[in-house]
Write an enzyme that holds these catalytic residues in place. Structure first.
Site, PDB file in Angstrom:
ATOM      1  N   GLU A   1     -10.894   4.449   4.860  1.00  0.00           N
ATOM      2  CA  GLU A   1      -9.442   3.956   5.434  1.00  0.00           C
ATOM      3  C   GLU A   1      -9.149   4.727   6.825  1.00  0.00           C
ATOM      4  OE1 GLU A   1      -7.136   5.328   2.126  1.00  0.00           O
ATOM      5  OE2 GLU A   1      -7.846   4.099   0.818  1.00  0.00           O
TER       6      GLU A   1
ATOM      7  N   ASP B   1       0.288   6.694  -9.126  1.00  0.00           N
ATOM      8  CA  ASP B   1      -0.358   5.367  -8.716  1.00  0.00           C
ATOM      9  C   ASP B   1      -1.287   4.730  -9.743  1.00  0.00           C
ATOM     10  OD1 ASP B   1      -2.330   3.455  -7.360  1.00  0.00           O
ATOM     11  OD2 ASP B   1      -3.300   4.816  -6.474  1.00  0.00           O
TER      12      ASP B   1
ATOM     13  N   LYS C   1       1.029  -1.016  -4.992  1.00  0.00           N
ATOM     14  CA  LYS C   1      -0.071  -1.738  -4.378  1.00  0.00           C
ATOM     15  C   LYS C   1       0.046  -3.291  -5.169  1.00  0.00           C
ATOM     16  CE  LYS C   1      -3.118   2.101  -4.346  1.00  0.00           C
ATOM     17  NZ  LYS C   1      -4.258   2.879  -4.678  1.00  0.00           N
TER      18      LYS C   1
ATOM     19  N   ARG D   1      -5.036  -0.709   0.269  1.00  0.00           N
ATOM     20  CA  ARG D   1      -6.282  -0.339  -0.533  1.00  0.00           C
ATOM     21  C   ARG D   1      -7.266  -0.162   0.137  1.00  0.00           C
ATOM     22  NH1 ARG D   1      -5.630  -1.488  -6.266  1.00  0.00           N
ATOM     23  NH2 ARG D   1      -7.113   0.329  -6.515  1.00  0.00           N
TER      24      ARG D   1
END
Length: 430
Positions: A205, A315, A340, A369
């Protein structure tokens, strides 16, 4: 006319070199809408199913040709001739076609690609921006970024148990300023790590994943970078965490085990007290997945302990699913939901989760993601929903930067009507 003329799909690669699904929705007026779906590394057990082929001779079993075929041979014949602008009906039709509670037959990756592409095709046909199409005339709030600049856990090979350490430029006056602050801190952190002799390669990420000695060192190097970049921690810039606790929870023992650092074991109550002490010690304003996805008791205790003064984000706990969120609401667990799109698998259901949360005072954070593409759908989604917060990685890697750049364009388009909430976007359980 937003009537669907044809739907086509293909297997493309995500930011980790793994296959993912891209869909094209072509309308009768010749307009095209294209969308690519992301995929996660640490996935919640309760997420919608990402269909993979399992054929070891094709992308080591990670191919998505079945999902592509499901779009072309099952979904397309059913949707062609329908109105792409009727998002709810399109999504409901695909859910019914699939017929499973978790989209396991056709694959959430197949359904979502078409769902997103149809929305984009409709926006293109109407010649309006995607955020305006999805959010209506009043969509004007630009999100406060949660920038993942340091990684541990499943995202890194180091001695840090917790997955993400993020900076939130809450004191900025507009999105572009917040992004600049985050980028400056990211580059300053690189210098801090180099000086200490640490590796400065970036992870999935875009955050650094150095071989730090402990969880506390991770926070301390970030605080040092904030200060060196010329900002005040806790005032200009706050810290947000995503420990991804399901990854270090031992179900059999019912304990959290710090496998990567000091090997210590903690009960749910001890874990809650650990986080509580961190929030007193450091300028942390948001903790996501501080407990395992099915440790409802731990979550409850945690929410009672600190839910009135920091944002507690579900999450893996909620997986963008209204049923799980409803349970959380009823039991007084957490105060924010991470969104998401591929956890639930359609644009309509994504909006439903955000709306349900909003009704009960839960904030929403639109999220990427770890396996991303150049698709910028979530940037528009953040503005469309007025979520006020976005989590889309660090200030590096084009797959992350693409979303930030799209938000810069939206900020420019909105001009004086654009709003940036900064700290106000974060829920302190009040």
């Amino acid at each position: 006319m937003t009537e669907i003329a044809a739907i086509h799909a293909r297997e493309i690669l995500d930011s980790r070199g793994n296959p993912t699904v891209e869909a094209d929705v072509l309308l009768a007026d010749g307009t095209l809408g294209r969308a690519a779906v992301p995929s996660g590394a640490s996935t919640g057990e309760h997420e919608a199913v990402e269909l993979r082929d399992g054929d070891k001779s094709h992308y080591l079993g990670k191919g998505v040709l079945k999902a592509v075929d499901n779009i072309e041979s099952v979904i397309a014949p059913e949707l062609e001739g329908m109105d792409a602008a009727n998002q709810r009906l399109l999504d409901a039709t695909m859910i019914a076609l699939d017929g499973t509670p978790n989209k396991g037959r056709l694959g959430a990756n197949a359904i979502l690609a078409v769902s997103m592409a149809a929305a984009r095709a409709s926006a293109n046909s109407l010649k309006i921006p995607l955020y305006r199409y999805l959010g209506g005339a009043n969509a004007s709030i630009l999100p406060t970024p949660m920038m993942n600049i340091l990684n541990g856990g499943a995202h890194a090979d180091n001695n840090v148990d917790f997955q993400e350490f993020m900076v939130m430029p809450v004191g900025a006056e507009r999105f572009s300023e917040a992004l600049r602050w985050g980028a400056e801190i990211f580059h300053t952190l690189k210098g801090v790590l180099k000086k200490k002799g640490y590796n400065t390669a970036v992870g999935d990420e875009g955050g650094f994943a150095p071989s730090l000695s402990s969880n506390t060192e991770a926070i301390e190097v970030i605080l040092e970078a904030i200060e060196l970049a010329g900002y005040k921690a806790g005032e200009d810039v706050a810290i947000a965490l995503d420990p991804a606790a399901s990854e270090f929870y031992d179900k059999e023992k019912g304990k959290y085990i710090f496998k990567k650092s000091d090997k210590s074991e903690k009960t749910s109550e001890e874990m809650a007290q650990y986080w509580e002490s961190w929030t007193r010690q450091y300028p942390i304003i948001s903790i996501e997945d501080g407990f395992a996805e099915d440790d409802w008791q731990g979550w409850r205790y945690f929410t009672e302990l600190v839910g009135s003064r920091i944002q507690l984000v579900g999450d893996d706990l909620f997986v963008t699913n209204t049923e799980r969120l409803q349970r959380g609401i009823e039991e007084g667990i957490a105060n924010s939901i991470l969104i998401k799109v591929n956890q639930i698998g359609t644009v309509s259901e994504t909006f439903e989760a955000i709306e349900l949360g909003r009704r009960y005072g839960y904030t929403s954070i639109i999220s990427h993601r770890s396996g991303e593409t150049e698709d910028t759908f979530i940037a528009d989604l953040a503005v469309a929903t007025g979520a006020g917060q976005i989590k889309t990685g660090s200030a590096s890697r084009t797959d992350r930067i693409a979303k930030y750049n799209q938000l810069l364009r939206i900020e420019e388009q909105l001009g004086q009507t654009g709003e940036f909430l900064g700290l106000e976007a974060v829920n302190f359980g009040e």
